[in-house]
Design an enzyme around this catalytic site. Structure first.
Site, PDB file in Angstrom:
ATOM      1  N   HIS A 141       0.756  -1.133   0.005  1.00 57.64           N
ATOM      2  CA  HIS A 141       0.173  -0.081   0.252  1.00 57.64           C
ATOM      3  C   HIS A 141       1.050   0.809  -0.291  1.00 57.64           C
ATOM      4  CE1 HIS A 141      -2.988  -2.834   1.105  1.00 57.64           C
ATOM      5  NE2 HIS A 141      -4.014  -1.604   0.925  1.00 57.64           N
ATOM      6  N   LYS A 145      -0.894   4.949   4.524  1.00 58.62           N
ATOM      7  CA  LYS A 145      -1.440   3.494   5.239  1.00 58.62           C
ATOM      8  C   LYS A 145      -0.512   3.533   6.660  1.00 58.62           C
ATOM      9  CE  LYS A 145      -4.163  -0.833   4.736  1.00 58.62           C
ATOM     10  NZ  LYS A 145      -4.725  -0.123   4.849  1.00 58.62           N
TER      11      LYS A 145
END
Length: 248
Positions: A141, A145
């Site tokens: 990600h 995040k």
């Protein structure tokens, strides 16, 4: 037309959902919830308790700190809720299950149709290969995040676990383990960097062969579309707990 209360209206996913809803004629956002004062084209309240706008369903893409109050609000006003926030505690997951006894609740760590299919493929592979192949999950990600591993990675691991004869151990931190890999484990690894929207790979590693199942998200629109479709689906459901499998 279904009216939506959007929790996390000012966040990145909230902005994508707002834009996606504006292009549809089967729903509209009647109000939003966000701790920041923002202009979204609809009234935005800093907490669920302050919202005085009638809505048919809630979509929550916010933060775990909001989940408890949002569930209380949904139950109190008998409003179906789509919970897409990740990083929830076990106690909050239990609260979601409890709320589903009173209202319809759609709960999924990933709103993508493709990830739903990936989950089913992983379960089938685990049923066939699980006893003889080592299983590893790698998720990637963007660098903003916070939670790791991703809720989707854990969702995939849980789905695979259901198909295995013996409940596996989840291993997150191999550098602290000075031992050979055991058969009864699933390795889960998190990568954070750049602007990666989301990638999940499941490896089934056997003797002289590897099977890889991968899903790559190219934009956040796929999650917005899934959440909106879930909201429309949920608006006509009876109290209970629903997920992407029910929507598909």
């Amino acid at each position: 037309m279904v009216s939506i209360l959007l929790s996390g209206a000012g966040g990145k996913m909230g902005q994508v959902i707002t834009r996606s809803v504006s292009e549809r004629d089967d729903c509209h956002i009647a109000a939003g919830i966000d701790i920041h004062s923002i202009d979204c084209g609809y009234p935005v309240f800093s907490s669920p308790e302050q919202c005085d706008v009638a809505c048919d369903v809630i979509i929550d893409f916010s933060h775990p700190s909001v989940t408890n109050s949002l569930l209380d609000y949904a139950v109190k006003h008998k409003i179906p809720a789509v919970i897409a926030t990740t990083g929830l505690s076990p106690e909050q997951v239990e609260a979601i299950h409890e709320a589903a006894k009173t209202i319809p609740v759609f709960f999924s760590a990933n709103m993508s149709l493709g990830v739903s299919l990936l989950t089913e493929l992983a379960k089938k592979a685990a049923k066939v290969l699980g006893n003889d192949f080592d299983i590893e999950i790698i998720e990637k990600h963007h660098n903003r995040k916070v939670d790791a591993p991703s809720g989707t990675a854990l969702m995939l691991a849980d789905a695979i676990s259901e198909e295995l004869k013996d409940a596996p151990q989840y291993v997150y931190d191999r550098h602290s383990r000075r031992a050979a890999r055991s058969k009864n484990e699933i390795g889960i690894h998190a990568v954070r960097g750049g602007t990666i929207v989301g990638e999940h790979e499941i490896l089934f590693a056997g003797h002289d062969e590897i099977i890889s199942l991968t899903h790559t998200a190219m934009s956040k629109e796929i999650f917005a579309t899934g959440a909106i479709n879930a909201a429309l689906f949920l608006a006509n459901c009876k109290p209970g707990l629903y997920n992407m499998g029910d929507l598909v």
